[in-house]
Write an enzyme that holds these catalytic residues in place. Structure first.
Site, PDB file in Angstrom:
ATOM      1  N   CYS A 295     -21.683  39.162  -6.131  1.00 38.41           N
ATOM      2  CA  CYS A 295     -20.408  38.611  -6.642  1.00 38.41           C
ATOM      3  C   CYS A 295     -19.689  39.758  -6.390  1.00 38.41           C
ATOM      4  O   CYS A 295     -18.205  39.956  -5.617  1.00 38.41           O
ATOM      5  CB  CYS A 295     -20.087  38.549  -8.000  1.00 38.41           C
ATOM      6  SG  CYS A 295     -20.321  40.119  -9.166  1.00 38.41           S
TER       7      CYS A 295
ATOM      8  N   HIS B 108     -19.335  39.799 -13.930  1.00 39.51           N
ATOM      9  CA  HIS B 108     -19.381  39.264 -12.231  1.00 39.51           C
ATOM     10  C   HIS B 108     -17.739  39.450 -12.367  1.00 39.51           C
ATOM     11  O   HIS B 108     -16.870  39.582 -12.639  1.00 39.51           O
ATOM     12  CB  HIS B 108     -19.500  37.598 -12.630  1.00 39.51           C
ATOM     13  CG  HIS B 108     -19.754  36.941 -11.872  1.00 39.51           C
ATOM     14  ND1 HIS B 108     -19.942  36.640 -10.831  1.00 39.51           N
ATOM     15  CD2 HIS B 108     -18.572  35.798 -11.946  1.00 39.51           C
ATOM     16  CE1 HIS B 108     -19.389  35.798 -10.038  1.00 39.51           C
ATOM     17  NE2 HIS B 108     -18.634  35.153  -9.968  1.00 39.51           N
TER      18      HIS B 108
END
Length: 450
Positions: A13, A393
Protein backbone atom coordinates in the site's frame (compact mmCIF):
# COMPACT_ATOMS: atom_id res chain seq x y z
CA UNK A 1 -14.67 9.95 -13.44
CA UNK A 2 -12.73 7.24 -11.58
CA UNK A 3 -9.20 5.93 -12.04
CA UNK A 4 -7.77 2.39 -11.91
CA UNK A 5 -6.85 0.91 -8.56
CA UNK A 6 -3.64 -0.96 -7.78
CA UNK A 7 -3.30 -4.56 -6.71
CA UNK A 8 -1.88 -5.08 -3.22
CA UNK A 9 0.98 -7.54 -3.65
CA UNK A 10 1.37 -7.99 0.10
CA UNK A 11 1.92 -4.81 2.17
CA UNK A 12 2.50 -2.70 -0.97
CA UNK A 13 0.00 0.00 0.00
CA UNK A 14 2.99 2.33 0.54
CA UNK A 15 3.86 2.04 -3.16
CA UNK A 16 0.26 2.15 -4.39
CA UNK A 17 -0.54 5.31 -2.44
CA UNK A 18 2.60 7.09 -3.69
CA UNK A 19 1.93 6.17 -7.33
CA UNK A 20 -1.62 7.51 -7.08
CA UNK A 21 -0.26 10.76 -5.66
CA UNK A 22 2.41 11.15 -8.34
CA UNK A 23 -0.09 10.38 -11.12
CA UNK A 24 -2.09 13.47 -10.11
CA UNK A 25 0.88 15.79 -10.87
CA UNK A 26 0.73 16.66 -14.61
CA UNK A 27 4.08 18.47 -14.56
CA UNK A 28 5.87 15.35 -13.35
CA UNK A 29 4.27 13.20 -16.07
CA UNK A 30 5.18 15.78 -18.72
CA UNK A 31 8.79 15.81 -17.50
CA UNK A 32 8.94 12.00 -17.68
CA UNK A 33 7.66 12.13 -21.28
CA UNK A 34 10.48 14.52 -22.22
CA UNK A 35 13.00 12.50 -20.21
CA UNK A 36 12.13 9.20 -21.93
CA UNK A 37 11.97 10.65 -25.45
CA UNK A 38 15.57 9.51 -25.98
CA UNK A 39 14.56 5.86 -25.54
CA UNK A 40 11.97 5.84 -28.32
CA UNK A 41 14.65 5.13 -30.90
CA UNK A 42 15.33 1.85 -29.14
CA UNK A 43 12.66 -0.57 -30.38
CA UNK A 44 13.75 -3.30 -27.98
CA UNK A 45 11.04 -3.40 -25.31
CA UNK A 46 13.10 -5.62 -23.03
CA UNK A 47 15.79 -2.91 -22.98
CA UNK A 48 13.21 -0.22 -22.25
CA UNK A 49 12.00 -2.11 -19.19
CA UNK A 50 15.43 -1.65 -17.65
CA UNK A 51 14.82 2.09 -17.26
CA UNK A 52 12.95 3.34 -14.22
CA UNK A 53 11.69 6.42 -16.06
CA UNK A 54 9.98 4.33 -18.76
CA UNK A 55 8.32 1.98 -16.27
CA UNK A 56 7.20 4.84 -14.02
CA UNK A 57 5.80 6.83 -16.94
CA UNK A 58 3.67 3.91 -18.16
CA UNK A 59 2.21 3.37 -14.69
CA UNK A 60 1.46 7.06 -14.09
CA UNK A 61 -0.14 7.52 -17.51
CA UNK A 62 -2.36 4.48 -16.90
CA UNK A 63 -3.35 5.80 -13.46
CA UNK A 64 -4.17 9.20 -14.94
CA UNK A 65 -6.25 7.59 -17.71
CA UNK A 66 -3.88 8.80 -20.45
CA UNK A 67 -3.10 5.27 -21.60
CA UNK A 68 -5.48 2.39 -22.25
CA UNK A 69 -4.59 -0.82 -20.40
CA UNK A 70 -5.81 -4.38 -20.70
CA UNK A 71 -7.50 -4.18 -17.29
CA UNK A 72 -9.00 -0.77 -16.63
CA UNK A 73 -10.07 -1.59 -13.06
CA UNK A 74 -6.96 -2.86 -11.28
CA UNK A 75 -3.30 -2.51 -12.29
CA UNK A 76 -0.24 -4.47 -11.16
CA UNK A 77 2.74 -2.31 -10.16
CA UNK A 78 5.15 -5.19 -9.52
CA UNK A 79 7.15 -4.03 -12.56
CA UNK A 80 8.23 -0.98 -10.54
CA UNK A 81 9.68 -3.14 -7.78
CA UNK A 82 11.50 -5.25 -10.37
CA UNK A 83 13.19 -2.28 -12.02
CA UNK A 84 14.14 -0.82 -8.62
CA UNK A 85 15.84 -4.10 -7.76
CA UNK A 86 17.83 -3.70 -10.99
CA UNK A 87 18.88 -0.32 -9.57
CA UNK A 88 20.14 -2.29 -6.52
CA UNK A 89 17.34 -1.25 -4.19
CA UNK A 90 16.31 -4.11 -1.91
CA UNK A 91 12.60 -3.46 -1.38
CA UNK A 92 10.53 -6.37 -0.13
CA UNK A 93 6.85 -6.42 -1.00
CA UNK A 94 6.05 -8.40 2.13
CA UNK A 95 7.43 -5.99 4.73
CA UNK A 96 6.13 -2.68 6.07
CA UNK A 97 7.68 0.18 4.11
CA UNK A 98 7.32 3.97 4.11
CA UNK A 99 5.82 6.00 1.25
CA UNK A 100 8.10 8.99 1.91
CA UNK A 101 11.22 6.84 1.77
CA UNK A 102 10.05 5.33 -1.53
CA UNK A 103 9.53 8.85 -2.90
CA UNK A 104 13.21 9.62 -2.30
CA UNK A 105 14.21 6.26 -3.77
CA UNK A 106 12.39 7.22 -6.99
CA UNK A 107 13.77 10.76 -7.23
CA UNK A 108 17.36 9.72 -6.44
CA UNK A 109 17.16 6.83 -8.93
CA UNK A 110 15.87 9.17 -11.64
CA UNK A 111 18.80 11.50 -10.94
CA UNK A 112 21.21 8.58 -11.19
CA UNK A 113 19.66 7.54 -14.49
CA UNK A 114 20.07 11.07 -15.82
CA UNK A 115 23.67 11.36 -14.61
CA UNK A 116 24.63 8.04 -16.23
CA UNK A 117 24.04 9.56 -19.65
CA UNK A 118 27.27 10.97 -21.18
CA UNK A 119 27.19 14.75 -21.42
CA UNK A 120 30.59 15.56 -22.90
CA UNK A 121 31.38 15.33 -26.60
CA UNK A 122 34.72 15.58 -28.39
CA UNK A 123 36.07 19.11 -28.84
CA UNK A 124 36.91 18.30 -32.48
CA UNK A 125 33.23 17.97 -33.25
CA UNK A 126 31.89 21.05 -31.47
CA UNK A 127 31.56 23.02 -34.73
CA UNK A 128 29.65 20.19 -36.40
CA UNK A 129 27.32 19.81 -33.43
CA UNK A 130 26.37 23.49 -33.63
CA UNK A 131 24.86 22.97 -37.08
CA UNK A 132 21.10 22.38 -36.53
CA UNK A 133 20.53 20.74 -39.91
CA UNK A 134 22.96 17.91 -39.19
CA UNK A 135 21.36 14.92 -37.50
CA UNK A 136 23.08 12.63 -35.04
CA UNK A 137 23.47 9.85 -37.64
CA UNK A 138 25.28 12.18 -40.07
CA UNK A 139 27.94 13.19 -37.55
CA UNK A 140 31.22 11.30 -37.63
CA UNK A 141 34.02 11.52 -35.11
CA UNK A 142 37.36 12.64 -36.51
CA UNK A 143 39.15 10.78 -33.72
CA UNK A 144 37.54 7.53 -34.97
CA UNK A 145 36.19 6.96 -31.50
CA UNK A 146 32.59 6.53 -30.45
CA UNK A 147 30.64 9.78 -30.38
CA UNK A 148 28.64 10.34 -27.16
CA UNK A 149 25.06 11.52 -27.67
CA UNK A 150 24.48 15.24 -27.68
CA UNK A 151 23.19 16.76 -24.46
CA UNK A 152 19.47 17.54 -24.75
CA UNK A 153 16.98 19.67 -22.81
CA UNK A 154 15.63 16.61 -20.97
CA UNK A 155 18.70 16.67 -18.75
CA UNK A 156 17.04 19.36 -16.62
CA UNK A 157 16.10 18.58 -13.03
CA UNK A 158 12.81 16.87 -12.21
CA UNK A 159 9.96 19.19 -11.13
CA UNK A 160 10.26 18.21 -7.44
CA UNK A 161 13.81 19.58 -7.29
CA UNK A 162 14.25 22.70 -5.15
CA UNK A 163 16.97 24.51 -3.21
CA UNK A 164 17.24 25.59 0.42
CA UNK A 165 19.28 28.60 1.53
CA UNK A 166 21.20 28.64 4.80
CA UNK A 167 21.94 32.16 6.03
CA UNK A 168 24.44 32.86 8.85
CA UNK A 169 24.74 36.35 10.42
CA UNK A 170 27.09 37.34 13.26
CA UNK A 171 25.17 38.84 16.19
CA UNK A 172 28.17 40.96 17.19
CA UNK A 173 29.18 42.69 13.94
CA UNK A 174 26.15 41.74 11.77
CA UNK A 175 28.48 40.32 9.14
CA UNK A 176 26.70 37.86 6.85
CA UNK A 177 28.48 34.74 5.71
CA UNK A 178 28.05 33.57 2.09
CA UNK A 179 24.65 32.00 1.56
CA UNK A 180 24.82 28.20 1.31
CA UNK A 181 22.51 26.32 -1.05
CA UNK A 182 21.33 22.75 -0.51
CA UNK A 183 19.00 20.73 -2.71
CA UNK A 184 15.74 19.11 -1.62
CA UNK A 185 13.12 16.89 -3.22
CA UNK A 186 10.59 17.24 -0.42
CA UNK A 187 10.14 19.52 2.57
CA UNK A 188 10.18 17.39 5.70
CA UNK A 189 8.40 19.46 8.36
CA UNK A 190 8.32 18.64 12.05
CA UNK A 191 5.09 19.36 13.91
CA UNK A 192 5.75 21.88 16.73
CA UNK A 193 4.29 21.46 20.19
CA UNK A 194 0.59 22.23 20.17
CA UNK A 195 -0.82 25.20 22.09
CA UNK A 196 -4.01 24.39 23.96
CA UNK A 197 -7.06 25.91 22.32
CA UNK A 198 -5.32 26.72 19.01
CA UNK A 199 -5.44 24.46 15.95
CA UNK A 200 -2.19 23.36 14.36
CA UNK A 201 -1.82 24.72 10.82
CA UNK A 202 0.58 24.13 7.94
CA UNK A 203 1.82 27.70 8.42
CA UNK A 204 2.95 26.80 11.95
CA UNK A 205 4.99 23.87 10.57
CA UNK A 206 6.51 25.96 7.77
CA UNK A 207 7.41 28.81 10.12
CA UNK A 208 8.96 26.34 12.57
CA UNK A 209 11.02 24.97 9.67
CA UNK A 210 12.52 28.37 8.74
CA UNK A 211 12.69 29.80 12.27
CA UNK A 212 16.12 31.17 13.19
CA UNK A 213 18.40 29.50 15.71
CA UNK A 214 21.54 30.63 17.54
CA UNK A 215 24.82 28.85 16.85
CA UNK A 216 27.45 29.53 19.48
CA UNK A 217 31.25 29.51 19.33
CA UNK A 218 31.60 30.17 15.58
CA UNK A 219 34.74 31.82 14.17
CA UNK A 220 33.84 35.23 12.68
CA UNK A 221 36.42 36.38 10.11
CA UNK A 222 35.05 39.92 10.16
CA UNK A 223 35.32 40.25 13.96
CA UNK A 224 38.85 38.83 13.76
CA UNK A 225 39.76 41.37 11.07
CA UNK A 226 38.34 44.28 13.08
CA UNK A 227 40.23 43.15 16.18
CA UNK A 228 43.46 42.81 14.17
CA UNK A 229 43.13 46.34 12.79
CA UNK A 230 42.88 47.69 16.33
CA UNK A 231 46.04 46.02 17.62
CA UNK A 232 49.45 47.66 17.58
CA UNK A 233 52.50 46.52 15.60
CA UNK A 234 50.44 43.90 13.76
CA UNK A 235 50.41 41.54 16.70
CA UNK A 236 48.83 38.17 15.92
CA UNK A 237 45.56 37.52 17.66
CA UNK A 238 43.37 34.49 18.09
CA UNK A 239 40.32 33.92 15.93
CA UNK A 240 37.32 35.69 17.38
CA UNK A 241 34.46 33.35 18.18
CA UNK A 242 30.96 34.77 18.42
CA UNK A 243 27.33 33.67 18.22
CA UNK A 244 25.74 33.47 14.79
CA UNK A 245 22.03 33.47 13.87
CA UNK A 246 21.20 30.75 11.34
CA UNK A 247 18.03 30.69 9.26
CA UNK A 248 16.74 28.42 6.51
CA UNK A 249 14.63 29.68 3.63
CA UNK A 250 13.61 28.44 0.22
CA UNK A 251 16.02 29.63 -2.44
CA UNK A 252 14.32 27.87 -5.34
CA UNK A 253 10.75 26.65 -5.15
CA UNK A 254 9.95 23.64 -7.37
CA UNK A 255 7.12 23.29 -9.84
CA UNK A 256 5.80 20.31 -7.83
CA UNK A 257 6.05 20.67 -4.06
CA UNK A 258 6.02 17.58 -1.84
CA UNK A 259 5.54 18.29 1.87
CA UNK A 260 6.22 15.54 4.39
CA UNK A 261 4.74 15.97 7.86
CA UNK A 262 6.96 14.13 10.33
CA UNK A 263 4.64 12.13 12.54
CA UNK A 264 7.38 10.11 14.20
CA UNK A 265 8.24 11.14 17.77
CA UNK A 266 10.04 9.49 20.68
CA UNK A 267 8.88 8.90 24.22
CA UNK A 268 11.02 9.57 27.28
CA UNK A 269 11.83 5.86 27.32
CA UNK A 270 13.11 5.99 23.74
CA UNK A 271 10.22 4.13 22.10
CA UNK A 272 8.85 5.42 18.78
CA UNK A 273 5.42 7.04 18.82
CA UNK A 274 3.16 8.38 16.10
CA UNK A 275 1.66 11.85 16.33
CA UNK A 276 -1.99 11.72 15.30
CA UNK A 277 -2.98 15.38 15.62
CA UNK A 278 -4.63 17.07 12.67
CA UNK A 279 -2.61 19.71 10.82
CA UNK A 280 -4.88 22.12 8.97
CA UNK A 281 -3.99 22.75 5.32
CA UNK A 282 -5.70 24.47 2.41
CA UNK A 283 -6.50 23.63 -1.17
CA UNK A 284 -4.26 26.56 -2.12
CA UNK A 285 -0.87 27.32 -0.60
CA UNK A 286 0.97 30.67 -0.67
CA UNK A 287 4.75 30.31 -0.26
CA UNK A 288 5.93 33.90 -0.85
CA UNK A 289 6.78 34.54 2.81
CA UNK A 290 9.12 31.54 2.90
CA UNK A 291 11.05 32.47 -0.27
CA UNK A 292 14.60 33.72 0.17
CA UNK A 293 15.27 37.20 -1.19
CA UNK A 294 18.59 38.98 -1.55
CA UNK A 295 19.03 41.39 1.40
CA UNK A 296 18.60 45.05 0.55
CA UNK A 297 20.65 47.99 1.87
CA UNK A 298 19.91 49.15 5.39
CA UNK A 299 18.87 52.65 4.30
CA UNK A 300 16.43 51.20 1.77
CA UNK A 301 15.11 48.83 4.43
CA UNK A 302 14.51 51.73 6.84
CA UNK A 303 12.64 53.66 4.16
CA UNK A 304 10.55 50.57 3.39
CA UNK A 305 9.74 50.02 7.07
CA UNK A 306 8.76 53.68 7.46
CA UNK A 307 6.54 53.50 4.40
CA UNK A 308 4.87 50.33 5.65
CA UNK A 309 4.28 51.87 9.07
CA UNK A 310 2.57 54.86 7.47
CA UNK A 311 0.33 52.69 5.29
CA UNK A 312 -0.78 50.15 7.91
CA UNK A 313 -3.56 51.22 10.23
CA UNK A 314 -3.52 48.48 12.93
CA UNK A 315 -0.23 49.82 14.38
CA UNK A 316 3.34 48.61 14.31
CA UNK A 317 5.89 47.06 16.62
CA UNK A 318 9.54 46.70 15.61
CA UNK A 319 8.58 47.50 12.02
CA UNK A 320 5.97 44.73 11.96
CA UNK A 321 2.28 45.39 11.56
CA UNK A 322 0.41 43.98 14.52
CA UNK A 323 -3.16 43.29 15.50
CA UNK A 324 -4.56 44.20 18.89
CA UNK A 325 -3.77 40.68 20.09
CA UNK A 326 -1.74 37.77 18.76
CA UNK A 327 1.65 36.12 18.88
CA UNK A 328 4.75 37.40 17.12
CA UNK A 329 4.33 34.74 14.42
CA UNK A 330 0.67 35.65 13.84
CA UNK A 331 1.65 39.31 13.50
CA UNK A 332 4.35 38.41 10.95
CA UNK A 333 1.78 36.50 8.91
CA UNK A 334 -0.70 39.34 9.33
CA UNK A 335 1.82 41.79 7.87
CA UNK A 336 2.31 39.64 4.79
CA UNK A 337 -1.40 39.40 4.19
CA UNK A 338 -1.76 43.16 4.68
CA UNK A 339 0.83 43.50 1.93
CA UNK A 340 -1.23 41.26 -0.32
CA UNK A 341 -4.39 43.04 0.89
CA UNK A 342 -6.18 39.71 1.10
CA UNK A 343 -8.65 38.50 3.76
CA UNK A 344 -7.28 36.32 6.54
CA UNK A 345 -9.27 33.35 5.23
CA UNK A 346 -6.45 32.71 2.72
CA UNK A 347 -3.89 31.95 5.44
CA UNK A 348 -2.29 28.56 4.85
CA UNK A 349 -4.28 26.09 6.89
CA UNK A 350 -6.59 28.59 8.56
CA UNK A 351 -9.40 29.25 6.10
CA UNK A 352 -13.10 29.65 6.69
CA UNK A 353 -15.62 26.88 6.15
CA UNK A 354 -17.05 28.70 3.13
CA UNK A 355 -13.66 28.55 1.42
CA UNK A 356 -13.40 24.82 2.15
CA UNK A 357 -16.30 24.27 -0.20
CA UNK A 358 -14.74 26.29 -3.04
CA UNK A 359 -15.10 25.08 -6.61
CA UNK A 360 -11.34 24.72 -7.11
CA UNK A 361 -10.57 28.13 -8.61
CA UNK A 362 -8.39 30.47 -6.59
CA UNK A 363 -9.88 34.00 -6.52
CA UNK A 364 -6.89 35.92 -7.87
CA UNK A 365 -9.29 38.79 -8.48
CA UNK A 366 -9.20 39.37 -4.71
CA UNK A 367 -5.59 40.50 -5.08
CA UNK A 368 -4.46 43.82 -6.57
CA UNK A 369 -2.63 43.43 -9.87
CA UNK A 370 0.79 44.15 -8.32
CA UNK A 371 0.22 42.19 -5.14
CA UNK A 372 -0.81 38.80 -6.46
CA UNK A 373 1.14 35.94 -4.85
CA UNK A 374 3.98 34.77 -7.08
CA UNK A 375 4.44 31.35 -5.45
CA UNK A 376 0.91 30.00 -5.39
CA UNK A 377 0.30 26.24 -5.26
CA UNK A 378 -2.78 24.06 -5.76
CA UNK A 379 -3.31 20.83 -3.82
CA UNK A 380 -3.22 17.77 -6.08
CA UNK A 381 -3.01 14.76 -3.71
CA UNK A 382 -2.80 13.78 -0.04
CA UNK A 383 -1.30 10.54 1.30
CA UNK A 384 -2.68 9.47 4.70
CA UNK A 385 -1.32 6.79 7.04
CA UNK A 386 -3.73 4.95 9.33
CA UNK A 387 -2.35 2.97 12.26
CA UNK A 388 0.68 3.26 14.53
CA UNK A 389 4.45 3.08 14.10
CA UNK A 390 4.49 -0.72 13.88
CA UNK A 391 1.64 -1.42 11.47
CA UNK A 392 -0.83 0.50 9.41
CA UNK A 393 -2.21 1.28 5.98
CA UNK A 394 -1.63 4.04 3.40
CA UNK A 395 -4.50 5.60 1.43
CA UNK A 396 -4.56 8.48 -1.03
CA UNK A 397 -6.85 11.39 -1.79
CA UNK A 398 -6.23 12.68 -5.30
CA UNK A 399 -7.90 14.74 -8.00
CA UNK A 400 -9.74 12.98 -10.77
CA UNK A 401 -7.96 13.33 -14.15
CA UNK A 402 -9.20 16.14 -16.42
CA UNK A 403 -11.65 15.34 -19.16
CA UNK A 404 -10.17 14.39 -22.57
CA UNK A 405 -11.99 17.36 -24.11
CA UNK A 406 -10.05 19.79 -21.92
CA UNK A 407 -6.78 18.11 -20.88
CA UNK A 408 -5.28 21.35 -19.50
CA UNK A 409 -8.06 21.84 -16.96
CA UNK A 410 -7.90 20.86 -13.29
CA UNK A 411 -10.71 18.66 -12.02
CA UNK A 412 -12.54 19.67 -8.85
CA UNK A 413 -13.62 16.05 -8.23
CA UNK A 414 -11.65 14.26 -5.52
CA UNK A 415 -11.14 10.52 -5.16
CA UNK A 416 -10.36 8.30 -2.17
CA UNK A 417 -8.17 5.32 -3.11
CA UNK A 418 -7.14 2.35 -0.99
CA UNK A 419 -5.21 -0.11 -3.18
CA UNK A 420 -7.87 -1.48 -5.59
CA UNK A 421 -10.82 0.39 -4.01
CA UNK A 422 -11.70 3.75 -5.58
CA UNK A 423 -14.59 6.04 -4.64
CA UNK A 424 -15.46 9.72 -4.94
CA UNK A 425 -14.74 12.09 -2.05
CA UNK A 426 -15.48 15.71 -1.17
CA UNK A 427 -12.94 18.49 -0.72
CA UNK A 428 -14.06 18.88 2.88
CA UNK A 429 -13.22 15.21 3.54
CA UNK A 430 -9.79 15.73 2.00
CA UNK A 431 -8.97 18.81 4.11
CA UNK A 432 -10.18 17.02 7.25
CA UNK A 433 -7.71 14.13 6.82
CA UNK A 434 -4.53 13.66 8.87
CA UNK A 435 -2.04 14.24 6.06
CA UNK A 436 1.30 12.47 5.88
CA UNK A 437 2.36 13.59 2.38
CA UNK A 438 0.98 16.65 0.57
CA UNK A 439 1.46 17.09 -3.19
CA UNK A 440 1.06 20.64 -4.49
CA UNK A 441 1.59 21.97 -8.00
CA UNK A 442 2.42 25.57 -8.76
CA UNK A 443 -0.23 27.82 -10.30
CA UNK A 444 1.14 30.48 -12.63
CA UNK A 445 0.00 33.97 -11.66
CA UNK A 446 -1.20 36.70 -13.99
CA UNK A 447 2.20 38.37 -13.97
CA UNK A 448 3.84 35.19 -15.26
CA UNK A 449 1.39 34.89 -18.12
CA UNK A 450 2.13 38.41 -19.35
Amino acid sequence: GLVPGLLNLGNTCFMNSLLQGLSSCPSFIKWLEEFTAQYKADQNQSTERQYLSVTLLRLLKALSCQEVTEDDDVLDASCLLEVLRMYRWQISSFEEQDAHELFHVLTSSLEDERDRQPRVTHLFDVHSLEQPEITQKQISCRTRGSLPPVSNHWKSQHPFHGRLTSNMVCKHCEHQSPVRYDTFDSLSLSIPAAVWGRPMTLDHCLHHFISSESVKDVVCDNCTKIRAEGTLNGQSIENQRTTFVKQLKLGKLPQCLCIHLQRLSWSNQGTPLKRHEHVQFNEFLIMDIYKYRVPIHKSSQNELNQKNSEETTPGTKDGIAVKSSGTYFENKIYQVFLHFKQPSLFMNGACSSSFLMSSGTFPLAAFPERSSPVYLYRLMAVVVHHGDMHSGHFVTYRRSPPSPKNPLSVSSQWLWISDDTVRKASLQEVLSSSAYLLFYERVHSRAQHQ
